[in-house]
Design an enzyme around this catalytic site. Structure first.
Site, PDB file in Angstrom:
ATOM      1  N   CYS A  50      36.322  -1.826  11.058  1.00 19.71           N
ATOM      2  CA  CYS A  50      36.693  -2.318   9.727  1.00 19.71           C
ATOM      3  C   CYS A  50      37.172  -3.781   9.796  1.00 19.71           C
ATOM      4  CB  CYS A  50      37.718  -1.399   9.091  1.00 19.71           C
ATOM      5  SG  CYS A  50      37.825  -1.582   7.294  1.00 19.71           S
ATOM      6  N   HIS A 103      34.708   3.832   9.280  1.00 17.97           N
ATOM      7  CA  HIS A 103      35.760   4.451  10.095  1.00 17.97           C
ATOM      8  C   HIS A 103      35.199   5.652  10.851  1.00 17.97           C
ATOM      9  CE1 HIS A 103      39.340   2.269   8.545  1.00 17.97           C
ATOM     10  NE2 HIS A 103      38.526   2.068   7.532  1.00 17.97           N
ATOM     11  N   ASP A 134      36.669   7.240  13.004  1.00 13.55           N
ATOM     12  CA  ASP A 134      37.782   8.174  13.156  1.00 13.55           C
ATOM     13  C   ASP A 134      37.915   9.081  11.949  1.00 13.55           C
ATOM     14  OD1 ASP A 134      40.186   6.467  11.466  1.00 13.55           O
ATOM     15  OD2 ASP A 134      38.526   5.340  12.262  1.00 13.55           O
TER      16      ASP A 134
END
Length: 359
Positions: A247, A331, A333
């Site tokens: 990001c 992202h 994650d």
């Protein structure tokens, strides 16, 4: 129940019911298209200074729990919903959304036509907005809003001030905190990494002195142009240690290698953004939260574009042609969102091992 106003910079006024903290706030108003994950979104430091609108009409139905924080002290300015659930039902529930926002001193407003609000943002772009209790004159509210200058030190506000460890027994990773999400720590911990989190002001030499196996550049809020010192740090590290940016980290890595960034009209925020890997055609649905993007114009020779967003074809991933370094705009994650792209953490581990084998 308190009557609260949401006033936009273009003069649009919404009236709703207040919940959460009873404070007046001003910030940039944005929207997220996620159907769930409101706790993770509110506590994501990438929303620092922003008033967060949820397009899904019911928010708060499963409450707030101890496990889904992305930061301990959220810094979004306010929360806008159509309806908030006064009674939460979930086996992990510990607080209602109202109780949570009160505890974190964040105001909320409900009863807002979030579809109409989102259409305004999509048409005119993100803009300043203020949330105030009804009572003051509209003219005074508007004059105060127009006179407010939003801060530009968003990353400085949320980055850690001192380095700290997240101990593990595997590869040594330095994680540069531009406003990191805890889910990045969780993914690295799953892979037994020994992590040292460092401030955004860290220098290349300070990183090298820690003798890491890899460096991660985290997500974060605001404009990448506001942290030019990070570019020198990245240039001093790349080629000597493998790098993985996410990001804001992706934008800074790209800028450090000659790319430009630009402010998007209304950004990508939500958990259903389809991204194509150019080399393979693989499609991943991803979690995203950013208002700036890397430009394709005058793209530097040292980088190659690896991923793009399917709808607007914006740059979603890059890789260095000579050094072991890559980054993505989304992202991997997740948290909240799909886990399609979590394999990128494994690719980073493989990159580290391959680099070590070449020494």
């Amino acid at each position: 129940m308190t009557v609260r106003l949401l006033v936009l910079e273009d003069g649009t006024i919404f009236e709703g019911q207040g919940f959460g903290a009873d404070v007046d706030v001003t910030g940039e108003i944005v929207f997220s298209t996620g159907m769930t994950g409101y706790q993770e979104s509110i506590t994501d430091q990438s929303y620092n200074g922003q008033i967060l609108t949820f397009t899904y009409p019911l928010v708060g139905n499963y409450g707030v729990n101890r496990d889904d924080y992305e930061s301990i002290s959220p810094t979004c300015k306010g929360v806008v919903v159509y309806e908030w659930a006064r009674r939460a039902s979930n086996w992990r529930n510990q607080l209602t959304l109202d109780e949570f926002l009160k505890a974190k001193n964040i105001p909320g407003i409900s009863g807002i036509d979030t579809r109409a609000l989102t259409k305004i943002i999509r048409k005119h772009g993100t803009m300043k907005a203020t949330m105030v209790d009804k009572g003051d004159s509209v003219d005074h509210i508007m004059s105060q809003l127009k006179a407010t200058v939003l801060p530009t030190n968003n990353i400085e506000q949320v980055s850690t001030k001192i380095a700290y460890p997240a101990p593990g027994v595997g590869r040594n990773i330095v994680l540069v905190d531009f406003g990191l999400k805890h889910s990045i720590l969780r993914e690295l911990s799953k892979r037994q990494c020994n992590i040292t989190v460092v401030p955004h002001t860290v220098t290349a030499q300070e990183i090298l002195d820690l003798n890491p196996d890899g460096v991660m550049l985290s997500n974060g809020p605001g404009n990448p142009d506001d942290v030019p010192e990070a570019l020198e740090m990245i240039r001093g590290v790349q080629g000597r240690i493998p790098i993985f940016g996410i990001c804001m980290g992706h934008q800074l890595f790209s800028k450090a290698n000659g790319a430009e960034t630009y402010k998007m009209k209304f950004g990508h925020r939500g958990f259903n953004h389809a991204v194509r890997e150019i080399a393979t055609g693989r499609i991943d649905f991803t979690s995203q939260n950013h208002g700036y993007a890397v430009s394709r114009e005058n793209f530097p020779d040292d980088l190659m574009i690896t991923h793009e967003e399917i709808n607007d074809h914006s740059v979603e991933g890059v890789r260095h042609r000579r050094f072991p370094a890559f980054s993505v705009q989304y992202h991997p994650d997740a948290a909240p969102g799909p886990h399609d792209a979590s394999y990128l953490f494994d690719e980073f581990m493989e990159m580290i091992d391959a680099f070590q084998a070449q020494k």
